[in-house]
Design a protein around this motif. Structure first.
Motif, PDB file in Angstrom:
ATOM      1  N   VAL A  39       2.368  -0.629 -17.772  1.00 27.91           N
ATOM      2  CA  VAL A  39       2.768  -0.284 -19.203  1.00 27.91           C
ATOM      3  C   VAL A  39       2.407   1.181 -19.336  1.00 27.91           C
ATOM      4  O   VAL A  39       3.324   1.886 -19.925  1.00 27.91           O
ATOM      5  N   ALA A  40       1.206   1.685 -18.752  1.00 27.80           N
ATOM      6  CA  ALA A  40       0.872   2.945 -19.276  1.00 27.80           C
ATOM      7  C   ALA A  40       1.671   4.054 -18.417  1.00 27.80           C
ATOM      8  O   ALA A  40       1.932   5.088 -18.971  1.00 27.80           O
ATOM      9  N   ALA A  41       2.216   3.834 -17.186  1.00 26.41           N
ATOM     10  CA  ALA A  41       3.008   4.817 -16.498  1.00 26.41           C
ATOM     11  C   ALA A  41       4.394   4.856 -17.052  1.00 26.41           C
ATOM     12  O   ALA A  41       5.026   5.667 -16.471  1.00 26.41           O
ATOM     13  N   TRP A  42       5.072   3.636 -17.570  1.00 32.75           N
ATOM     14  CA  TRP A  42       6.342   3.508 -17.809  1.00 32.75           C
ATOM     15  C   TRP A  42       6.791   4.929 -18.679  1.00 32.75           C
ATOM     16  O   TRP A  42       7.768   5.387 -18.039  1.00 32.75           O
ATOM     17  N   PRO A  43       6.207   5.339 -19.603  1.00 33.55           N
ATOM     18  CA  PRO A  43       6.668   6.757 -20.182  1.00 33.55           C
ATOM     19  C   PRO A  43       6.648   7.987 -19.211  1.00 33.55           C
ATOM     20  O   PRO A  43       7.601   8.646 -19.237  1.00 33.55           O
ATOM     21  N   ALA A  44       5.624   7.975 -18.343  1.00 37.22           N
ATOM     22  CA  ALA A  44       5.699   9.124 -17.482  1.00 37.22           C
ATOM     23  C   ALA A  44       6.593   9.037 -16.114  1.00 37.22           C
ATOM     24  O   ALA A  44       7.284   9.939 -15.544  1.00 37.22           O
ATOM     25  N   SER A  45       6.646   7.650 -15.623  1.00 36.18           N
ATOM     26  CA  SER A  45       7.547   7.548 -14.480  1.00 36.18           C
ATOM     27  C   SER A  45       7.959   5.986 -14.581  1.00 36.18           C
ATOM     28  O   SER A  45       7.222   5.308 -14.031  1.00 36.18           O
ATOM     29  N   GLN A  46       9.137   5.885 -14.637  1.00 32.46           N
ATOM     30  CA  GLN A  46       9.610   4.586 -14.638  1.00 32.46           C
ATOM     31  C   GLN A  46       9.465   3.861 -13.340  1.00 32.46           C
ATOM     32  O   GLN A  46       9.364   2.707 -12.995  1.00 32.46           O
ATOM     33  N   TRP A  49      -3.884  14.112 -14.607  1.00 30.69           N
ATOM     34  CA  TRP A  49      -4.908  13.296 -14.900  1.00 30.69           C
ATOM     35  C   TRP A  49      -4.415  12.706 -16.216  1.00 30.69           C
ATOM     36  O   TRP A  49      -4.432  13.351 -17.335  1.00 30.69           O
ATOM     37  N   SER A  50      -4.257  11.343 -16.270  1.00 27.30           N
ATOM     38  CA  SER A  50      -3.785  10.728 -17.630  1.00 27.30           C
ATOM     39  C   SER A  50      -4.116   9.202 -17.452  1.00 27.30           C
ATOM     40  O   SER A  50      -4.975   8.566 -16.590  1.00 27.30           O
ATOM     41  N   LEU A  51      -3.755   8.411 -18.548  1.00 29.73           N
ATOM     42  CA  LEU A  51      -4.379   7.011 -18.666  1.00 29.73           C
ATOM     43  C   LEU A  51      -3.568   6.338 -17.514  1.00 29.73           C
ATOM     44  O   LEU A  51      -4.567   5.455 -17.005  1.00 29.73           O
ATOM     45  N   TYR A  81       0.883  -1.189   0.089  1.00 33.13           N
ATOM     46  CA  TYR A  81       0.074   0.252  -0.042  1.00 33.13           C
ATOM     47  C   TYR A  81       1.024   1.226   0.069  1.00 33.13           C
ATOM     48  O   TYR A  81       0.745   2.140  -0.650  1.00 33.13           O
ATOM     49  N   ILE A  82       1.839   1.273   0.632  1.00 31.38           N
ATOM     50  CA  ILE A  82       2.964   2.390   0.699  1.00 31.38           C
ATOM     51  C   ILE A  82       3.412   2.566  -0.557  1.00 31.38           C
ATOM     52  O   ILE A  82       3.512   3.705  -1.426  1.00 31.38           O
ATOM     53  N   LEU A  83       3.861   1.514  -1.574  1.00 31.36           N
ATOM     54  CA  LEU A  83       4.364   1.465  -2.830  1.00 31.36           C
ATOM     55  C   LEU A  83       3.041   2.059  -3.777  1.00 31.36           C
ATOM     56  O   LEU A  83       3.499   2.957  -4.600  1.00 31.36           O
ATOM     57  N   ILE A  84       1.915   1.424  -3.678  1.00 33.49           N
ATOM     58  CA  ILE A  84       0.654   1.913  -4.544  1.00 33.49           C
ATOM     59  C   ILE A  84       0.632   3.449  -4.174  1.00 33.49           C
ATOM     60  O   ILE A  84       0.351   4.111  -5.364  1.00 33.49           O
ATOM     61  N   ALA A  85       0.584   4.099  -3.144  1.00 31.88           N
ATOM     62  CA  ALA A  85       0.432   5.492  -3.054  1.00 31.88           C
ATOM     63  C   ALA A  85       1.518   6.185  -3.642  1.00 31.88           C
ATOM     64  O   ALA A  85       1.165   7.187  -4.267  1.00 31.88           O
ATOM     65  N   TYR A  86       2.656   5.792  -3.390  1.00 32.45           N
ATOM     66  CA  TYR A  86       3.995   6.630  -3.981  1.00 32.45           C
ATOM     67  C   TYR A  86       3.718   6.627  -5.309  1.00 32.45           C
ATOM     68  O   TYR A  86       3.936   7.594  -6.264  1.00 32.45           O
ATOM     69  N   ALA A  87       3.517   5.443  -5.814  1.00 33.61           N
ATOM     70  CA  ALA A  87       3.553   5.360  -7.601  1.00 33.61           C
ATOM     71  C   ALA A  87       2.500   6.284  -7.894  1.00 33.61           C
ATOM     72  O   ALA A  87       2.632   6.831  -9.038  1.00 33.61           O
ATOM     73  N   GLY A  88       1.201   6.146  -7.257  1.00 37.17           N
ATOM     74  CA  GLY A  88       0.115   6.878  -7.872  1.00 37.17           C
ATOM     75  C   GLY A  88       0.562   8.527  -7.717  1.00 37.17           C
ATOM     76  O   GLY A  88       0.175   9.168  -8.890  1.00 37.17           O
ATOM     77  N   TRP A  89       1.240   8.882  -6.618  1.00 37.73           N
ATOM     78  CA  TRP A  89       1.582  10.278  -6.610  1.00 37.73           C
ATOM     79  C   TRP A  89       2.557  10.745  -7.596  1.00 37.73           C
ATOM     80  O   TRP A  89       2.713  11.713  -8.191  1.00 37.73           O
ATOM     81  N   LEU A  90       3.517   9.594  -7.900  1.00 36.20           N
ATOM     82  CA  LEU A  90       4.433   9.835  -8.857  1.00 36.20           C
ATOM     83  C   LEU A  90       4.084  10.386 -10.109  1.00 36.20           C
ATOM     84  O   LEU A  90       4.375  11.060 -10.806  1.00 36.20           O
TER      85      LEU A  90
END
Length: 149
Positions: free
Chosen positions: A112-119, A66-68, A50-59
C-alpha cells in the motif's frame, strides 16, 4: 549501484536465517497437512521471492529514498529472518505464527505504501504476500496438528 548491492546483501543476510536454522529431523517428525508443498518448492520459491524483495526495495529507494514504504520493507525483512529462528531454531511454532502474522501485515503495508512511489515495487510484493499467506496457514496447521490436547 551501491544502493542496489546493499539491498541484495540485506536480503542474502535475511535468507541466511533459513540456511542456519534448517528444518532437520525435528521438523520431519511433525504431523503436516496433506497440502504441504514438497521440500524442493521452498528453496525454489524463496530464491525467486528474495530476488523480487531486493528489487522492490531498490525501486522504492530509487523513487523515494528513506520513506514509509522503505520502513515497511525493513520491518518485513527483519520479521522474515526471525521466522526461521523461531520455528526451526527455538521450535516455537506459536511465536513463529505470531511473527508470520506481523510479517504478512508488514508486506501488505509495504504494498500500500509503495504504490505511489513505485507501482512495480508494490506489484513485485504480491507473490510474496501470497506465499506468506500460504506459509502462515501451514504454520497454523502444523501447530494445530502437533499441539497437545
Amino acid at each position: 549501484m551501491v544502493a542496489a548491492a546493499s539491498f541484495i546483501v540485506i536480503v542474502i543476510l535475511a535468507a541466511a536465517s533459513g540456511a542456519i536454522f534448517k528444518p532437520g529431523p525435528w521438523y520431519e517428525t511433525l504431523r503436516k497437512p496433506s497440502w504441504t508443498p514438497p521440500k524442493w518448492a521452498f528453496p525454489a520459491v524463496w530464491t525467486v521471492l528474495y530476488i523480487l524483495i531486493a528489487y522492490a526495495g531498490w525501486l522504492v529507494w530509487d523513487a523515494a529514498g528513506w520513506s514509509l514504504p522503505l520502513l515497511f520493507w525493513a520491518l518485513q525483512i527483519v520479521l522474515n529472518a526471525a521466522w526461521s529462528a523461531l520455528f526451526f531454531g527455538r521450535r516455537r511454532m506459536d511465536l513463529a505464527l505470531g511473527d508470520i502474522a506481523l510479517l504478512w501485515f508488514a508486506i501488505a503495508c509495504f504494498i500500500v505504501a509503495a504504490w505511489p512511489a513505485s507501482q512495480l515495487a508494490a506489484i513485485l510484493f504480491l507473490p510474496y504476500l501470497a506465499w506468506v499467506t500460504a506459509a502462515g496457514l501451514l504454520n497454523f496447521s502444523v501447530l494445530r496438528l502437533n499441539s497437545a490436547g
